[in-house]
Write a protein that holds these residues in place. Structure first.
Motif, PDB file in Angstrom:
ATOM      1  N   TYR A   1     -23.546 -30.766  10.023  1.00 19.34           N
ATOM      2  CA  TYR A   1     -23.940 -30.883  11.439  1.00 19.34           C
ATOM      3  C   TYR A   1     -22.733 -31.029  12.356  1.00 19.34           C
ATOM      4  CZ  TYR A   1     -25.774 -33.470  15.550  1.00 19.34           C
ATOM      5  OH  TYR A   1     -26.063 -33.912  16.816  1.00 19.34           O
TER       6      TYR A   1
ATOM      7  N   ARG B   1     -22.327 -28.286  15.372  1.00 19.84           N
ATOM      8  CA  ARG B   1     -22.492 -28.683  16.778  1.00 19.84           C
ATOM      9  C   ARG B   1     -21.181 -28.870  17.525  1.00 19.84           C
ATOM     10  NH1 ARG B   1     -26.537 -33.246  19.481  1.00 19.84           N
ATOM     11  NH2 ARG B   1     -25.937 -32.748  21.625  1.00 19.84           N
TER      12      ARG B   1
ATOM     13  N   THR C   1     -31.366 -33.357   8.224  1.00 22.04           N
ATOM     14  CA  THR C   1     -31.711 -33.184   9.627  1.00 22.04           C
ATOM     15  C   THR C   1     -32.837 -34.134  10.019  1.00 22.04           C
ATOM     16  OG1 THR C   1     -31.021 -30.869   9.638  1.00 22.04           O
ATOM     17  CG2 THR C   1     -32.592 -31.551  11.343  1.00 22.04           C
TER      18      THR C   1
END
Length: 215
Positions: free
Chosen positions: A38, A42, A157
């Protein structure tokens, strides 16, 4: 005035004097990036730079008394969570950092234990609102709703979404909206994924226990 040696954007954030500690901080940062894709998805290269400088800063805390360490960790956890990085990620990094530092310089293990204690502080704060069983159930909920195979990435997630809710219940403003702005963005993810992220956050908010009343 010379810039930060690890990240030009980190200003005057402290860095350890011992090059072995710097190397350990960088190694721990790389391990955390590998554990949590992640970050890269991101935050890209900028996130990698701040992982380096933040990891080095965390090492410097080990020389301070426990109350100072806890105060700094809670401050950093709040800052990061409000920017889309639930405190569970800092907790995980503290554990990785502690392990790498103890392997690099075993004789300082007693000082580095303060980092492990700080990770425990974040764990306790999260569990005050959502248990590990709650988070696991929410992670599985997300996977089912999104129609994804139960991979570590997909379950992770759901876990992050649940932990963001726990952070907000702990008093971190924008903890939920900061992750929702990414995982529920229809420009980034298909409709079923977005709906699953939104429903997981709603389920977590319904399951989360309120903060205990202050006496």
């Amino acid at each position: 005035m010379p810039g930060h040696p690890l990240n030009p954007e980190a200003g005057s954030t402290p860095v350890p004097d011992d090059p072995r500690e710097v190397a350990a901080a960088l190694r721990a940062g790389e391990l955390s990036l590998e554990l949590t894709p992640y970050y890269g998805f991101r935050y890209g290269e900028r996130g990698r730079r701040f992982t380096r400088s933040d990891s080095a800063f965390l090492v410097t805390l080990a020389t301070h008394p426990r109350p100072v360490v806890e105060r700094q960790i809670l401050w950093l956890a709040g800052l990061l969570s409000s920017r889309g990085m639930p405190s569970v990620l800092l907790e995980q990094h503290l554990r990785v950092l502690h392990r790498v530092l103890c392997r690099a310089i075993p004789r300082r293990a007693a000082s580095y234990a303060r980092l492990l204690e700080a990770a425990g502080l974040l764990l306790e704060a999260r569990r005050a609102h959502l248990s590990d069983d709650d988070c696991r159930a929410l992670a599985r909920w997300f996977v089912r709703e999104a129609g994804l195979p139960p991979t570590r990435l997909a379950l992770g997630t759901g876990w992050l979404l649940a932990c963001a809710v726990a952070d907000e219940r702990s008093g971190i403003r924008s903890a939920v909206s900061s992750v929702a702005s990414w995982f529920a963005d229809p420009a980034l993810f298909p409709p079923r994924f977005v709906a699953a992220a939104q429903s997981t956050l709603a389920q977590a908010q319904a399951a989360a226990r309120p903060a205990p009343a202050r006496r």
